[in-house]
Design an enzyme around this catalytic site. Structure first.
Site, PDB file in Angstrom:
ATOM      1  N   LYS A 257      27.281 -22.846  70.768  1.00 46.74           N
ATOM      2  CA  LYS A 257      26.247 -22.577  71.767  1.00 46.74           C
ATOM      3  C   LYS A 257      26.783 -21.743  72.915  1.00 46.74           C
ATOM      4  O   LYS A 257      26.116 -20.807  73.391  1.00 46.74           O
ATOM      5  CB  LYS A 257      25.666 -23.894  72.288  1.00 46.74           C
TER       6      LYS A 257
ATOM      7  N   SER B 174      18.827 -31.726  71.529  1.00 43.20           N
ATOM      8  CA  SER B 174      19.550 -30.991  72.568  1.00 43.20           C
ATOM      9  C   SER B 174      18.663 -30.119  73.440  1.00 43.20           C
ATOM     10  O   SER B 174      19.134 -29.527  74.407  1.00 43.20           O
ATOM     11  CB  SER B 174      20.633 -30.119  71.927  1.00 43.20           C
TER      12      SER B 174
ATOM     13  N   THR C 270      36.404 -18.565  52.971  1.00 43.95           N
ATOM     14  CA  THR C 270      36.896 -18.326  51.613  1.00 43.95           C
ATOM     15  C   THR C 270      38.169 -17.492  51.626  1.00 43.95           C
ATOM     16  O   THR C 270      39.128 -17.780  50.907  1.00 43.95           O
ATOM     17  CB  THR C 270      35.814 -17.623  50.780  1.00 43.95           C
TER      18      THR C 270
END
Length: 860
Positions: A791, A748, A392
């Protein structure tokens, strides 16, 4: 007309008490009924009555203040007007009430009050002769009063003719009024004209009390003369205007008489109409000067023409006026000039935000193309990333960089398509949608619109707002966006739309296809340290009234806050922790402003003068002031005192002390996370138990892992509890994913499950510094997955050293910061053999010719 043709009113009349005005015989008046007695009268006599007599009621003026309404019946005025209820209209808003249209018939005097409840009923005496009307009166045949009464009657008639003659006779209402003067009996003229000219209620009450015809002429003639003199004065002030303009307001005034006969009204109220006329002229000038498209201009002029013909009392008048005001205020052709200096834009973006190179590059590309092509349509961008990474705020910085106005539209929880497209004007309380309201607020047609939380739009019976956004966010359609309230096209092609979302999974595919998606990944620890010292700490110091001379937070302390008190992709929790430190320091600074004399004597090291010294302490109201202190530096001890014990500890090595535990990597809308996967086995019947709120895809991955290990058990020397080659023979397996309250799904975790089960069946420990991700197949291949950057950053935050990823995901490592790549050892695996070889120290038994594991980071 003979006396035997007189009409008598009923001798008993229900009384209606009104404080809205005085009803005179021969006039018509609207009366609002909302008191209990009057409401009961309407319900009992007017609504249920069937004869003509039941519609005749007595109207008594209530001279008492209506605010002092009580249950007691007020003292009645002795003289009233018998009236015929022509119309009864009921309404429940804002409270139950009736509106009566009553025509006055004649005067009466209250002889005796018969009852007060449920409504007043009185014995009355008729005072005026009520003659039956047959034909227009011929003035030559009518009996002319003699003496003083005849002289008064003639003077009054001449004055009435003079008053009507000052009006425009071409207007039908004025001509009708002139004919009435010739047809009505002269004794009725005082009541009729007194109800039309400007008079107070007190003056009308005096006319009502004038029972004698001579007295009535004497009371009314001065009022008529005063009105004539006022009109003469008004005409003198307009001598410079054309003759038609002199009478236009008088014509409007008489028009009011024709539309609302008998309503208390003043001919000199035309000043209000003058103002209305001027307002309409100003509005017409604004409409023509708004530079709106031809289609919108035609609609506005048509509505303006209808507005001029509409009385202000109509509800549609306000709706039409509000519509025209909005059309005038919209920025049809108003725009700001873009700042196209790329160097200045780059400096401003770098000062406002650290990292975010992809977003900055996209803004600079837009500026460069705008320099080459000035008519470029505004791009439609979608920033997707975890909370707290600055999606934002970077939109606000883009607006400041371009020199454009900024407007934010929060879409979270919006489930009505009218919020986007607006309501049709046929509905009560209709209003334009948020897009048009935003353009009205900023005042230009090329602002930066931030559509916040576009992934959290809802859907209800009121429509699908995501479908309504399809036209707004389509560059090929938004040049003619049509709001339901405007009902004309508005060009949105110059608006720069920026949408924000935490995930694209909940955005409809058709809407996602219209936006250019830019992934905003989480920050590394080093980036968070830089952001904290460049932006967060100065902002929090300013918010808490502190200065760098009072509080200093070293970078080592900031790193401890990041690693031991927060675990997030963004920096919101980090800013809250810094705010907590500032509040604690603010308390110390506030307490250090003044100390008592006893504290000054005891605390010699605080800087106060010692006893016997020649230095005299500064005194103020019996207290000792502390001298300026050195800044408070937050070290790890002070950090623990303020924030408490560490929230996140590095528990990786402690969790991997037994076989059957491995670390997986997961992606969430909040960023990447490490995930411990645990497995255990016990004697049983070969059943597989899965816990941890796993989705269907993860359950299938677990069955794939079991099947692949059973088919390769001999190769990898995997045995069951009794030494057999089938791992599930006489053995039950329990596979658990901690944080059981959180739902988990996705493919995954396949390689992690294989590693965990291989560790369990072989009895070997998985390396404690290894994390992995990847999808598996039944033949042991490792397939690519998404969210690699998030990750990897999660593994880096957790202090891990080796990350196993699918071979086909090596291209995604280019998005990872260089310092992170240098600190991690990446292993690209194309099959499960390479995964197991990298997950265990010294490789995994049964794998022939172990592959050397090069560091991918050396190639990048």
């Amino acid at each position: 007309m003979s006396s035997n043709s007189g009409i008598r009113i009923p001798s008993r009349l229900p009384l209606l008490l009104t404080h809205e005005g005085v009803l005179l015989p021969g006039s018509t008046m609207r009366i609002s009924v909302d008191t209990a007695r009057n409401m009961q009268l309407v319900k009992t006599r007017l609504l249920k009555g069937t004869s003509l007599k039941s519609t005749i009621i007595g109207v008594i003026p209530n001279t008492r203040d209506p605010e002092l309404d009580t249950e007691d019946l007020p003292s009645l005025h002795s003289i009233g007007t018998a009236g015929l209820a022509v119309q009864v209209v009921g309404s429940n808003w804002p409270k139950p009430h009736y509106t009566l249209l009553i025509t006055g018939l004649c005067r009466f005097r209250v002889s005796q009050l018969l009852k007060e409840v449920p409504f007043p009923l009185a014995e009355v005496e008729q005072l005026d002769k009520l003659e039956q009307y047959t034909s227009p009166r011929n003035t030559s045949e009518a009996a002319t009063p003699e003496g003083e009464l005849g002289e008064l009657s003639q003077r009054f008639y001449q004055a009435a003719v003079q008053l009507v003659g000052m009006l425009d006779m071409s207007v039908p209402v004025v001509a009708k009024l002139r004919r009435l003067l010739d047809s009505l009996p002269k004794e009725t003229l005082p009541d009729v004209l007194a109800s039309m000219i400007h008079t107070s209620n007190k003056e009308k009450l005096q006319v009502l009390d004038a029972v004698s015809l001579e007295e009535r002429f004497k009371k009314t003639l001065p009022l008529l003369t005063r009105q004539i003199e006022g009109l003469k004065l008004l005409q003198k002030t307009r001598k410079s205007r054309p003759d038609d303009d002199k009478r236009v307001k008088l014509v409007r005034a008489v028009g009011k008489v024709g539309k609302f006969p008998g309503r208390p009204f003043s001919l000199d109220e035309d000043g209000d109409d003058d103002e209305d006329g001027d307002d309409n002229t100003v509005l017409e000038r604004k409409v023509k000067g708004a530079n709106m498209p031809e289609a919108a201009l035609r609609v506005c002029l048509k509505e303006l023409k209808r507005l001029k013909k509409m009385p202000q009392s109509m509800p549609e008048y306000a709706l039409t006026r509000n519509y025209l005001d909005l059309m005038v205020e919209l920025p049809w052709s108003k725009s700001t000039t873009d700042c196209l200096d790329i160097h200045s834009a780059r400096v401003l973006l770098d000062n406002d935000h650290y990292a975010m190179e992809k977003l900055k590059r996209r803004v600079l590309e837009y500026l460069a193309v705008r320099q080459l092509k000035s008519t470029l349509k505004g791009p439609i961008l979608c920033f997707v990333g975890p909370p707290g990474v600055g999606k934002t705020s970077v939109g606000r910085s883009i607006a400041r960089t371009l020199g454009r106005e900024f407007h934010r539209i929060a879409l979270g929880g919006v489930c009505d398509q009218s919020d986007i497209r607006g309501h049709r004007r046929t509905y009560v309380g209709s209003m334009p949608g948020r897009i048009i309201n935003g353009l009205k607020a900023v005042g230009v047609n090329n602002p930066v619109f931030l559509l916040d939380e576009v992934d959290k739009l809802g859907k209800s019976l009121q429509g699908d707002p995501a479908a309504a956004l399809l036209e707004v966010l389509d560059p090929e359609q938004n040049h003619s966006f049509t709001d339901h309230y405007l009902n004309v096209a508005f060009d949105l092609s110059q608006v720069l739309f920026i949408a924000t979302a935490n995930t694209t999974a909940t955005i409809p595919p058709a809407l996602l296809d219209r936006m250019e998606v830019l992934q905003v990944q989480g920050y590394t620890q080093e980036e968070k340290v830089e952001i904290a010292h460049r932006h967060l700490i100065p902002h929090q110091l300013e918010q808490h009234g502190l200065t760098p001379h009072q509080l200093q937070i070293p970078q080592d302390t900031t790193l401890d806050i990041i690693s031991k008190y927060t675990r997030e992709a963004g920096v919101r929790s980090l800013e809250r922790k810094i705010g907590a430190i500032c509040r604690a320091v603010a308390v110390k600074v506030a307490e250090g402003h003044k100390v008592t004399k006893s504290e000054a004597d005891l605390n010699i090291r605080s800087g106060c003068p010692e006893k016997g010294s020649n230095r005299t302490p500064d005194k103020l109201d019996g207290t000792f002031l502390r001298p300026n202190k050195m800044p408070i530096v937050i070290d790890h001890i002070a950090l623990k005192d303020i924030l408490g014990p560490h929230i996140f500890e590095m528990e990786v090595s402690e969790r991997l002390t037994l076989p059957g535990v491995a670390i997986g990597l997961a992606w969430t809308p909040l960023g990447g996370e490490i995930m411990f996967v645990e497995a255990s086995r016990m004697e049983g019947e070969g059943q597989l138990t899965l816990t941890g709120q796993l989705g269907d895809v993860m359950k299938e991955s677990a069955h794939l892992a079991i099947s692949w290990l059973r088919s390769n058990a001999k190769t990898y020397q995997l045995t069951n509890l009794v030494g057999g080659l089938d791992p599930l023979e006489g053995t039950d397996i329990h596979l658990h994913f901690p944080a059981g309250a959180v739902t988990k799904d996705g493919p995954s975790a396949g390689v992690t499950m294989v590693t965990v089960l291989a560790s369990l069946f072989s009895g070997r420990l998985v390396r404690s510094d290894v994390a992995m991700t990847g999808e598996i197949t039944l033949r042991g291949l490792v397939l690519p997955v998404g969210g690699i950057k998030d990750k990897v950053l999660a593994a880096h935050r957790a202090g891990l050293k080796r990350v196993i990823i699918p071979k086909r995901n090596e291209k995604d490592l280019e998005e990872i910061p260089a310092n992170v790549r240098l600190e991690l050892d990446f292993v690209g695996a194309s099959n499960l053999d390479e995964v197991l070889n990298a997950a265990f120290d010294g490789g995994f038994p049964g794998i022939s010719n172990p592959v050397t594991l090069p560091q991918i980071t050396s190639k990048l």
